[in-house]
Motif scaffolding. Structure first.
Motif, mmCIF file in Angstrom:
data_model
loop_
_atom_site.group_PDB
_atom_site.id
_atom_site.type_symbol
_atom_site.label_atom_id
_atom_site.label_comp_id
_atom_site.label_asym_id
_atom_site.label_seq_id
_atom_site.Cartn_x
_atom_site.Cartn_y
_atom_site.Cartn_z
ATOM 1 N N GLU A 122 38.611 44.430 20.786
ATOM 2 C CA GLU A 122 39.980 44.930 20.589
ATOM 3 C C GLU A 122 40.900 43.748 20.360
ATOM 4 O O GLU A 122 40.817 42.740 21.068
ATOM 5 N N CYS A 123 41.772 43.873 19.385
ATOM 6 C CA CYS A 123 42.806 42.853 19.194
ATOM 7 C C CYS A 123 43.811 43.008 20.323
ATOM 8 O O CYS A 123 44.222 44.130 20.654
ATOM 9 N N SER A 124 44.220 41.884 20.906
ATOM 10 C CA SER A 124 45.155 41.963 22.037
ATOM 11 C C SER A 124 46.524 42.469 21.590
ATOM 12 O O SER A 124 47.340 42.832 22.420
ATOM 13 N N GLY A 125 46.763 42.521 20.271
ATOM 14 C CA GLY A 125 48.030 43.073 19.789
ATOM 15 C C GLY A 125 47.977 44.579 19.586
ATOM 16 O O GLY A 125 48.996 45.212 19.286
ATOM 17 N N ASP A 250 51.512 31.173 20.197
ATOM 18 C CA ASP A 250 51.246 32.601 20.018
ATOM 19 C C ASP A 250 50.171 32.991 21.033
ATOM 20 O O ASP A 250 49.589 32.143 21.683
ATOM 21 N N TYR A 251 49.945 34.268 21.154
ATOM 22 C CA TYR A 251 48.968 34.761 22.143
ATOM 23 C C TYR A 251 49.297 34.254 23.543
ATOM 24 O O TYR A 251 48.403 33.906 24.316
ATOM 25 N N VAL A 252 50.586 34.189 23.803
ATOM 26 C CA VAL A 252 51.063 33.909 25.158
ATOM 27 C C VAL A 252 51.830 35.141 25.612
ATOM 28 O O VAL A 252 52.742 35.597 24.920
HETATM 29 MO MO LIG Z 1 43.764 39.846 17.538
#
Ligand SMILES: [Mo]
Ligand SMILES: Nc1nc2c(c(=O)[nH]1)N[C@H]1C(S)=C(S)[C@@H](COP(=O)(O)O)O[C@H]1N2
Length: 383
Positions: A122-125, A250-252
């Motif tokens: 799964e994409c975390s977004g 990003d990804y924070v």
């Molecule tokens: Mo992602």
């Protein structure tokens, strides 16, 4: 009986025998086992994708009717370009703080011990935007374990971090510095050495599709999509934490936390997958209605569904196809729904007793960034 015949072909082992022995067991199969079961589309639909180059082939939840997502329907994400790699000239380096740097071709990697894992990526977004609700898929990935390769390279005592570089590049500005850099994500050495991690070259029995990382990608079961670096180019061992765009800017996730009545702002790097579920579809056969969905991200104990503001009802998990790192498919009979519009919400409960948070839970409500959107998903349907 036709229903059971179909199952005989696709289910292997003792679970299949149990299913064939007792008709009642077929009730636990989540996907339609007979024709005439029609899907009622959700009233709420994702909005138009503003980034068709970056986000492709999202899961259409109403179409979910197999445990494994076929390769041609599997979502894909790219932050930079989507490289086309010639496998005959491709090789991958393992270097940095190692005693014996390695260079591996695809043939070298394929010649090593093979290991498979069924893992839901799964994409975390996913669910972080109204246009992004299908960033998830489940595949049988095959490759060779990473840990023995790192062992063979001989990690130096000072090595604490393993960085995975993709072939794809982008120009990344920070303050007044502009960097042309490769996609890069890292893991602690301990996390990288997990025996589940694969240098993966196969997806559902076929070579990795170009959009999913051909020729070789990292598969890190239990982690969000971002950790699963595609189009691998180089693996590098370092003696400090690595603070790339995709690790530390990003990804924070930015969250307000309460510490003895005081607000503490926590900024954490997105990494491991989180407990989550979603309703996939409502079906109707005659006057019989069912709700079918999926749950993933942590070891699942059960999934419950709430219609409108009603009580939480238990669902039945489909045990015909299961794996440690794969989503569980569940279903529920919806007896005599009244005509008109309804909401359908699901929540997963982990074996550790954790409950997937509601949207108004501070964990979700006080999160200021879109990543790690594992709040309960509510869909709307008209009966
Ligand atoms: Mo992602
Ligand atoms: N090299 C590289 N790897 C990458 C990405 C990328 O842009 N470049 N995207 C990541 C993200 S955000 C996700 S969600 C997963 C998605 O894997 P998939 O495209 O095979 O579905 O790949 C990850 N690996």
């Amino acid at each position: 009986m036709l229903d059971l015949q179909r199952r005989e072909f696709i289910v292997k082992g003792s679970v299949a025998l149990a299913g064939i022995a007792g008709l009642h067991a077929s009730l636990a199969y989540a996907f339609p086992t007979s024709s005439g079961e029609e899907v009622i589309p959700w009233l709420d639909q994702p909005t138009e994708n503003p980034d068709p180059a970056g986000i492709q082939s999202q899961l259409v939840w109403e179409d979910l009717d197999t445990w494994i997502t076929p390769n041609d329907k599997f979502f894909s994400i790219s932050h930079f370009n989507r490289p086309t790699i010639d496998e005959t000239t491709w090789s991958m380096e393992i270097g940095g703080l190692v005693r014996k740097p390695l260079k591996l071709t695809l043939a070298d990697i394929r010649a090593r011990p093979r290991q498979e894992v069924v893992f839901t990526v799964e994409c975390s977004g996913n669910h972080g935007f109204p246009f992004f609700t299908g960033g998830i898929g489940n595949a049988r990935w095959a490759g060779t374990p990473l840990a023995p390769i790192l062992e063979e390279a001989g990690v130096h005592e000072k090595g604490i971090e393993v960085v995975f570089f993709g072939t794809d590049t982008g120009e990344v500005p920070i303050r007044d510095v502009k960097m042309k850099q490769n996609f890069a994500r890292s893991m602690s050495l301990a996390d990288a050495m997990n025996p589940d991690n694969l240098l993966c070259y196969e997806m559902n029995g076929a070579a990795l599709p170009a959009s999913n990382g051909f020729p070789v990608r990292l598969i890190a079961p239990g982690w969000y999509g971002i950790a699963n670096v595609k189009w691998l180019k180089r693996i590098e061992v370092r003696d400090t934490r690595f603070m790339s765009l995709l690790m530390a800017r990003d990804y924070v996730t930015i969250r307000e936390e309460d510490h003895n009545g005081e607000t503490v702002w926590a900024e954490t790097s997105v990494g491991r997958a989180l407990l989550k579920s979603a309703p996939a579809k409502v079906t109707r056969k005659g006057s019989d209605y069912r709700i079918i969905g999926a749950a993933w991200g942590a070891p699942i104990d059960r999934i419950e569904v709430q219609i409108d503001q009603g009580p939480w009802a238990s669902t039945t998990i489909d045990h015909s196809e299961e794996a440690e790192h794969a989503w569980k498919i569940w279903s529920l009979t919806w007896a005599n729904p009244s005509a008109g519009e309804h909401t359908v919400t699901s929540r997963a409960v982990s074996t550790a007793g954790q409950i997937q948070p509601a949207m108004n839970d501070p964990l979700i409500a006080k999160k200021h960034t879109y990543w790690e959107s594992n709040g309960q998903v509510t869909r709307r349907v008209r009966i």
